[in-house]
Design an enzyme around this catalytic site. Structure first.
Site, PDB file in Angstrom:
ATOM      1  N   ASN A 188       3.687  -5.620   5.740  1.00  0.00           N
ATOM      2  CA  ASN A 188       2.474  -6.355   6.131  1.00  0.00           C
ATOM      3  C   ASN A 188       2.808  -7.683   6.804  1.00  0.00           C
ATOM      4  OD1 ASN A 188       0.292  -4.599   5.245  1.00  0.00           O
ATOM      5  ND2 ASN A 188       1.051  -4.975   3.184  1.00  0.00           N
ATOM      6  N   ASP A 225      -4.514   7.144   9.712  1.00  0.00           N
ATOM      7  CA  ASP A 225      -4.141   5.837  10.262  1.00  0.00           C
ATOM      8  C   ASP A 225      -2.725   5.823  10.825  1.00  0.00           C
ATOM      9  OD1 ASP A 225      -2.551   5.797   7.982  1.00  0.00           O
ATOM     10  OD2 ASP A 225      -3.607   4.124   7.028  1.00  0.00           O
ATOM     11  N   GLY A 243      -2.014  -4.211   0.962  1.00  0.00           N
ATOM     12  CA  GLY A 243      -2.154  -5.416   1.773  1.00  0.00           C
ATOM     13  C   GLY A 243      -1.230  -6.542   1.383  1.00  0.00           C
ATOM     14  N   HIS A 259       0.266   5.555   6.543  1.00  0.00           N
ATOM     15  CA  HIS A 259       0.417   5.864   5.126  1.00  0.00           C
ATOM     16  C   HIS A 259       0.569   7.368   4.894  1.00  0.00           C
ATOM     17  CE1 HIS A 259      -1.776   1.982   5.186  1.00  0.00           C
ATOM     18  NE2 HIS A 259      -1.000   1.712   4.153  1.00  0.00           N
ATOM     19  N   SER A 306       0.807  -1.221   0.000  1.00  0.00           N
ATOM     20  CA  SER A 306       0.000   0.000   0.000  1.00  0.00           C
ATOM     21  C   SER A 306       0.841   1.273   0.000  1.00  0.00           C
ATOM     22  CB  SER A 306      -0.943   0.008   1.208  1.00  0.00           C
ATOM     23  OG  SER A 306      -0.221  -0.147   2.417  1.00  0.00           O
TER      24      SER A 306
END
Length: 209
Positions: free
Chosen positions: A100, A181, A71, A184, A34
């Protein structure tokens, strides 16, 4: 007769120029998660698209393919990597995977093995690799987070790779440059991410024949 001859020569030159440009075309493949897939942003605002725009001016012969998937784990990347190499035949691979794996608490020896397999496949295909490392939040434990951070350096040393330890330098701790979040970069952070990457990528771009 003279004009006909000149026209034939002109057509020949145009054809040769077209063939030359086609033969000399090169490909840069970005293999990431991502962080490289413009998560929660318009694609054109992500660092890969910004890179593509910049290279269209400085290196117009280089095609940029973004195979990043939000992801994505190293196992997922490995499962589709060979097909991507066969399809795009990249000269350069920017490998940005593993975050991840760590966020899900996967064994780091498996992450290392998956990355090494991708690197070996890329090198076997004739591509050079820029390995991009990452960091995870300290709440995953000091030992685990340090081991995760160090695995990229160890792999880069083992395979003599171009290596960027942390692509979010000067971005990750700045709330003005990050999405809500906290993981990112936002639109404003993407150009800085690109500027972090470019010094490590530029020598590979300049070495493309």
């Amino acid at each position: 007769m003279f004009l006909k001859k000149q026209l034939i020569q002109l057509c020949t030159i145009i054809t040769l120029l077209f063939i030359s440009s086609f033969v000399s075309a090169s490909t840069l493949l970005v293999m990431g998660d991502s962080l490289s897939a413009a998560y929660n942003l318009r694609q054109q605002d992500g660092w890969v698209s910004l890179l593509k725009n910049q290279l269209s001016q400085s290196h117009p012969e280089i095609q940029v393919i973004n195979a990043s998937v939000s992801g994505e784990t190293t196992q997922g990347g490995l499962s589709r990597f060979n097909d991507l190499l066969a399809t795009h035949k990249p000269d350069i691979v920017v490998l940005e995977l593993g975050a991840n794996d760590a966020l899900r608490g996967y064994p780091l020896d498996q992450t290392t093995l998956n990355l090494e397999k991708m690197i070996e496949q890329a090198q076997k295909s004739g591509a050079v690799v820029l390995l991009i490392g990452n960091q995870i939040p300290q709440n995953y434990g000091k030992r685990y987070t340090q081991m995760f951070f160090n695995l990229y350096k160890d792999i880069a040393s083992k395979y003599s790779l171009a290596y960027l330890p942390f692509m979010l330098e000067n971005v990750a701790l700045n709330k003005d440059l990050m999405q809500s979040d906290g993981l990112h970069p936002n639109k404003a952070g993407q150009p800085i991410v690109l500027q972090n990457i470019l010094p490590h990528l530029q020598p590979l771009l300049d070495n493309i024949k």
